[in-house]
Design a protein around this motif. Structure first.
Motif, mmCIF file in Angstrom:
data_model
loop_
_atom_site.group_PDB
_atom_site.id
_atom_site.type_symbol
_atom_site.label_atom_id
_atom_site.label_comp_id
_atom_site.label_asym_id
_atom_site.label_seq_id
_atom_site.Cartn_x
_atom_site.Cartn_y
_atom_site.Cartn_z
ATOM 1 N N GLY A 70 0.873 9.737 -8.855
ATOM 2 C CA GLY A 70 1.890 10.437 -9.612
ATOM 3 C C GLY A 70 2.614 11.498 -8.802
ATOM 4 O O GLY A 70 3.472 12.208 -9.329
ATOM 5 N N ALA A 71 2.279 11.610 -7.512
ATOM 6 C CA ALA A 71 2.932 12.595 -6.651
ATOM 7 C C ALA A 71 4.400 12.218 -6.450
ATOM 8 O O ALA A 71 4.757 11.031 -6.459
ATOM 9 N N PRO A 72 5.261 13.211 -6.278
ATOM 10 C CA PRO A 72 6.689 12.922 -6.079
ATOM 11 C C PRO A 72 6.929 12.184 -4.770
ATOM 12 O O PRO A 72 6.179 12.358 -3.799
ATOM 13 N N VAL A 73 7.961 11.360 -4.760
ATOM 14 C CA VAL A 73 8.292 10.592 -3.565
ATOM 15 C C VAL A 73 9.727 10.884 -3.152
ATOM 16 O O VAL A 73 10.583 11.230 -3.980
ATOM 17 N N GLY A 74 9.986 10.752 -1.854
ATOM 18 C CA GLY A 74 11.314 10.978 -1.327
ATOM 19 C C GLY A 74 12.090 9.683 -1.186
ATOM 20 O O GLY A 74 11.718 8.645 -1.740
ATOM 21 N N ASP A 75 13.141 9.756 -0.396
ATOM 22 C CA ASP A 75 14.010 8.595 -0.189
ATOM 23 C C ASP A 75 13.410 7.713 0.898
ATOM 24 O O ASP A 75 13.815 7.745 2.054
ATOM 25 N N SER A 76 12.428 6.921 0.526
ATOM 26 C CA SER A 76 11.697 6.087 1.478
ATOM 27 C C SER A 76 12.292 4.688 1.558
ATOM 28 O O SER A 76 12.665 4.098 0.527
ATOM 29 N N LEU A 98 0.838 5.415 -2.044
ATOM 30 C CA LEU A 98 0.555 6.241 -0.868
ATOM 31 C C LEU A 98 1.028 7.679 -1.025
ATOM 32 O O LEU A 98 0.641 8.547 -0.230
ATOM 33 N N ALA A 99 1.872 7.958 -1.998
ATOM 34 C CA ALA A 99 2.403 9.308 -2.166
ATOM 35 C C ALA A 99 1.287 10.306 -2.433
ATOM 36 O O ALA A 99 0.311 10.006 -3.116
ATOM 37 N N GLY A 100 1.444 11.504 -1.865
ATOM 38 C CA GLY A 100 0.465 12.561 -2.106
ATOM 39 C C GLY A 100 -0.263 12.992 -0.855
ATOM 40 O O GLY A 100 -0.785 14.107 -0.794
ATOM 41 N N LYS A 101 -0.319 12.105 0.141
ATOM 42 C CA LYS A 101 -0.928 12.483 1.415
ATOM 43 C C LYS A 101 -0.295 11.641 2.536
ATOM 44 O O LYS A 101 0.247 10.557 2.270
ATOM 45 N N PRO A 102 -0.342 12.126 3.775
ATOM 46 C CA PRO A 102 0.205 11.335 4.883
ATOM 47 C C PRO A 102 -0.537 10.007 5.016
ATOM 48 O O PRO A 102 -1.697 9.866 4.592
ATOM 49 N N LEU A 184 3.819 7.703 7.657
ATOM 50 C CA LEU A 184 4.527 8.181 6.469
ATOM 51 C C LEU A 184 4.113 9.606 6.127
ATOM 52 O O LEU A 184 2.920 9.956 6.168
ATOM 53 N N ARG A 185 5.093 10.392 5.737
ATOM 54 C CA ARG A 185 4.812 11.730 5.218
ATOM 55 C C ARG A 185 4.236 11.600 3.803
ATOM 56 O O ARG A 185 4.233 10.512 3.215
ATOM 57 N N ALA A 186 3.813 12.721 3.258
ATOM 58 C CA ALA A 186 3.180 12.696 1.930
ATOM 59 C C ALA A 186 4.126 12.231 0.837
ATOM 60 O O ALA A 186 3.670 11.765 -0.214
ATOM 61 N N ASP A 187 5.439 12.343 1.068
ATOM 62 C CA ASP A 187 6.390 11.887 0.047
ATOM 63 C C ASP A 187 6.853 10.453 0.270
ATOM 64 O O ASP A 187 7.773 9.979 -0.405
#
Length: 216
Positions: A70-76, A98-102, A184-187
């Motif tokens: 449920g972590a926010p995600v960016g423009d991946s 995968l969102a929430g941690k690298p 990948l970054r956390a987002d």
């Protein structure tokens, strides 16, 4: 020879040519069809994705794929890509899971020699990272059962997904080589695409620290 005789011979010659064409046409037509069939049979077709049995999955004993946090995600560039988890066959939305941690996505295939040398290093790095970084293998070939067998033989139990149509590689615009690691970054945004095999656990740790800011 008189003009009328030449005319008669010309008419006879035309009749003979027409008769030959009519007689040979079926043979010529069949030859053309045969040639076309041979050429069509030589056009390679993409191999069908292998079906994986529950026994194959159980024997590999892979870790379950991560679940969405449920972590926010960016423009991946990986947005919208859903792949089947190798451990249980369930669909995995990559960015959401995968969102929430690298994360480190390692693209490999069962036939890739350098991949077989790199995967144990990634296993060791994952254990060393103690959950600070998600390491997910991405089998980039339709031979999912062969991929599971290869992982089992190497003693790799990392979570993994099946990418028969190389969607991840295409999304990040990576070249058609293996192995490739996508950091990948956390987002869910891409920090780095590493187009080479890692040479050691320290190499992985240093690259992750430099690109993702996580020291493991």
């Amino acid at each position: 020879m008189s003009g009328s005789a030449r005319w008669r011979w010309a008419v006879v010659a035309v009749i003979v040519v027409v008769a030959l064409v009519v007689a040979l046409w079926p043979l010529l037509h069949r030859s053309h069809d045969s040639a076309a069939s041979i050429l069509a049979s030589e056009v390679p077709t993409a191999p069908a994705e292998e079906q994986v049995s529950a026994a194959d999955r159980a024997a590999a004993a892979l870790a379950p794929c991560p679940a969405p946090s449920g972590a926010p995600v960016g423009d991946s560039p990986l947005r919208g890509i859903t792949l089947d988890c190798l451990s249980d066959g369930r669909p995995v939305d990559l960015v959401a899971a995968l969102a929430g941690k690298p994360a480190v996505l390692n693209l490999w295939a069962y036939w890739c020699g350098p991949c077989a040398e790199e995967l144990p290093l990634l296993q060791q790095f994952s254990e060393q990272a103690r959950g600070a970084v998600t390491v997910l293998t991405v089998h980039s070939d339709p031979g999912a059962a062969k991929g599971l067998s290869r992982l089992s033989g190497l003693g790799i139990h990392l979570p993994g997904v099946e990418d028969a149509n190389t969607k991840v590689r295409t999304a990040v615009h990576a070249p058609a080589v293996l192995p490739i690691s996508v950091l990948l970054r956390a987002d869910g945004t891409v920090a780095k695409v590493v187009v080479r095999p890692f040479g050691s656990v320290q190499d992985i740790a240093d690259t992750v620290a430099a690109e993702l800011g996580v020291r493991a």
